[in-house]
Write an enzyme that holds these catalytic residues in place. Structure first.
Site, PDB file in Angstrom:
ATOM      1  N   ASP A 112      -4.516  -4.984  -3.083  1.00 53.84           N
ATOM      2  CA  ASP A 112      -5.161  -3.889  -2.365  1.00 53.84           C
ATOM      3  C   ASP A 112      -4.209  -3.356  -1.299  1.00 53.84           C
ATOM      4  O   ASP A 112      -3.577  -4.127  -0.567  1.00 53.84           O
ATOM      5  CB  ASP A 112      -6.462  -4.408  -1.711  1.00 53.84           C
ATOM      6  CG  ASP A 112      -7.276  -3.261  -1.111  1.00 53.84           C
ATOM      7  OD1 ASP A 112      -8.020  -2.631  -1.874  1.00 53.84           O
ATOM      8  OD2 ASP A 112      -7.150  -3.021   0.102  1.00 53.84           O
ATOM      9  N   GLU A 156      -7.846   2.008  -4.439  1.00 57.21           N
ATOM     10  CA  GLU A 156      -6.483   1.618  -4.054  1.00 57.21           C
ATOM     11  C   GLU A 156      -6.229   0.159  -4.423  1.00 57.21           C
ATOM     12  O   GLU A 156      -5.437  -0.523  -3.796  1.00 57.21           O
ATOM     13  CB  GLU A 156      -6.259   1.857  -2.553  1.00 57.21           C
ATOM     14  CG  GLU A 156      -7.025   0.936  -1.628  1.00 57.21           C
ATOM     15  CD  GLU A 156      -8.280   1.580  -1.026  1.00 57.21           C
ATOM     16  OE1 GLU A 156      -8.889   2.440  -1.703  1.00 57.21           O
ATOM     17  OE2 GLU A 156      -8.650   1.209   0.098  1.00 57.21           O
TER      18      GLU A 156
END
Lengths: 248, 130
Positions: A112, A156
Site C-alpha cells: 500500500d 493504491e
C-alpha cells in the site's frame, strides 16, 4: 506439384479427369461432353469451397485478435498495466493448488502506498495516476522470476504472488520493492515518514494443504499490512496464517 | 407477392425484401444454428418474386453483414447465383455489398464474392467511419 496445398487431392481429381477427357479413347465417346460439363461444375464448386475457407480463415483470424484483446482487457489493469483483481484471483487459486500438490511454500505481499491520499490532494488525480503507474513499474521490476506476479488489488494497493517462496524469500523481494520505490524519488510532502513516496508491505507465507482456505493467507498479509502501517509505515511486517478464518 | 420481413437476432440478420420498391436488404450478423433452414424462406420468397416481376425490372440488393460463418457464406454464394440467373433471364439486378471502411475482413470477403461472379453487378461500398 502443389504439395503445400491443402487441396492436393481435389487438384489431383481435376488433373486426372482432364487427362481422361483428353485421352484418345475418350475423345470418341459420346458421353465426353457430359463429363466435361460435370468437371466444369466441379471446378466451379471447388473454387467456391476455396473461397469459403479463405473467408472463414479471415473471420477466424479477426475473432482470434478480438479474443486476445478481450483477454487483455479482462486481465490487465488499464491504468497501471499490471494484472487486475480478476487476474490475481485466477492466478492465486492456480498457484495455491500447485503449492498444495507440491507441498511448497507460497507467499503474498500486500503493498500500500503511504499517504497516497495526501499525494493526490496535493498534486491532483492525473499526477496520482502517474504515481500509481511508476509504483507498479517499480514493483514489477523487483520481480525476477517469470512466475512472480503483481496485480493492482485496489485503489493504491498492489498484491504480489510469489510461488515456491518462503517468508525469508518474500522479505527479500519486499526489501527490493522498498528500494525501487525509494529510487523513484517521488516527492510527497504530505507524508510524515520521509517527505518522499514510500510503501508499506504486509507479507505472509505458508505451505498450504487441501483443507486450508487460501483466503487465510490473504487475511494474514492484510493483518501484516495493518501492522506495518501502525508501526510507522515504510516497512514490511509479517503475520502468521491463523488456523481459523476468524479474522475474515 | 407480399414483403418479407425478419427481425434480427444475435446470430441472424435483419431481412427485408420489399417487392414494391424492389429492394432486398440483409443486415447484421449471420451465424444461425442452421443456415440452410434460416435462409430457406428467403429462397422460397425469391423464387415467387422473380416469377412475378417483369423481365427488365431493376432490383437493388443491399447487404451489410458484419460477421458471417462458413455456412452463411455458402448460402450467400447460392443467393448470388440465383441473382445471376435472374440477370441472365433479363432482370437488372445490382448488389451493393456495404461495409464499414475499417472492417477490412468484410471488404475482403466482398471481394471474394465479387470474384466468384459473372454477369451480376456487384458494388463494394465502404461506409465512412464516424
Amino acid at each position: 506439384m502443389c504439395n503445400d496445398s491443402i487441396f492436393s487431392k481435389e487438384e489431383e481429381v481435376i488433373r486426372e479427369s482432364e487427362e481422361i477427357l483428353t485421352s484418345s479413347e475418350f475423345l470418341e465417346n459420346s458421353l465426353a461432353i457430359h463429363y466435361a460439363k460435370l468437371l466444369e461444375r466441379y471446378k466451379k464448386l471447388f473454387s467456391q469451397t476455396r473461397r469459403i475457407i479463405r473467408m472463414s480463415d479471415m473471420m477466424q483470424q479477426e475473432l482470434n485478435l478480438l479474443s486476445e484483446k478481450l483477454e487483455r482487457l479482462s486481465t490487465v489493469d488499464e491504468l497501471t498495466e499490471v494484472g487486475n483483481r480478476r487476474a490475481f484471483d485466477d492466478l492465486f487459486l492456480k498457484e495455491w493448488l500447485r503449492a498444495c500438490r507440491r507441498t511448497e511454500s507460497i507467499s503474498l505481499l500486500l503493498i500500500d502506498i503511504d499517504y497516497f491520499k495526501n499525494y493526490n490532494d496535493l498534486h491532483g488525480h492525473l499526477e496520482g495516476d502517474s504515481c500509481l503507474r511508476m509504483v507498479a513499474g517499480a514493483i514489477r521490476s523487483s520481480l525476477k522470476r517469470p512466475e512472480d506476479f503483481v496485480a493492482r488489488f485496489g485503489g493504491e494497493e498492489f498484491i504480489v504472488v510469489l510461488p515456491s517462496t518462503d517468508v525469508a524469500g518474500a522479505l527479500k523481494v519486499a526489501e527490493k520493492i522498498h528500494l525501487k520505490v525509494a529510487g523513484l524519488v517521488i516527492e510527497n510532502p504530505g507524508s510524515s515518514v520521509s517527505g518522499r513516496l514510500t510503501v508499506s508491505i504486509g507479507a505472509a507465507a505458508t505451505i498450504p494443504c487441501r483443507t486450508m482456505d487460501r483466503m487465510l493467507l490473504l487475511a494474514a498479509s492484510d493483518q501484516a499490512l495493518y501492522k506495518a502501517k501502525n508501526q510507522g509505515r515504510n516497512r514490511t511486517c509479517v503475520d502468521d496464517v491463523q488456523a481459523s478464518p476468524s479474522s475474515l | 407477392v407480399e414483403s418479407l420481413f425478419v427481425e434480427s437476432t444475435k446470430s441472424s440478420p435483419y431481412v427485408h425484401f420489399d417487392p414494391q420498391l424492389h429492394v432486398l436488404e440483409i443486415r447484421g450478423e449471420s451465424y444461425p444454428e442452421n443456415a440452410a433452414k434460416f435462409y430457406a424462406p428467403m429462397f422460397a420468397w425469391l423464387e415467387e418474386y422473380f416469377a412475378s416481376v417483369d423481365n427488365d425490372q431493376s432490383i437493388e440488393v443491399n447487404m451489410e453483414i458484419v460477421y458471417f460463418n462458413s455456412s452463411s457464406s455458402k448460402v450467400f454464394m447460392n443467393f448470388f447465383e440465383l441473382l445471376q440467373d435472374a440477370v441472365v433471364a433479363g432482370k437488372n439486378v445490382v448488389v451493393n455489398w456495404r461495409c464499414h471502411e475499417d472492417n477490412e475482413t468484410a471488404l475482403e470477403c466482398g471481394e471474394e464474392f465479387m470474384e466468384d461472379l459473372q454477369n451480376l453487378t456487384f458494388n463494394l461500398i465502404e461506409i465512412p467511419g464516424d
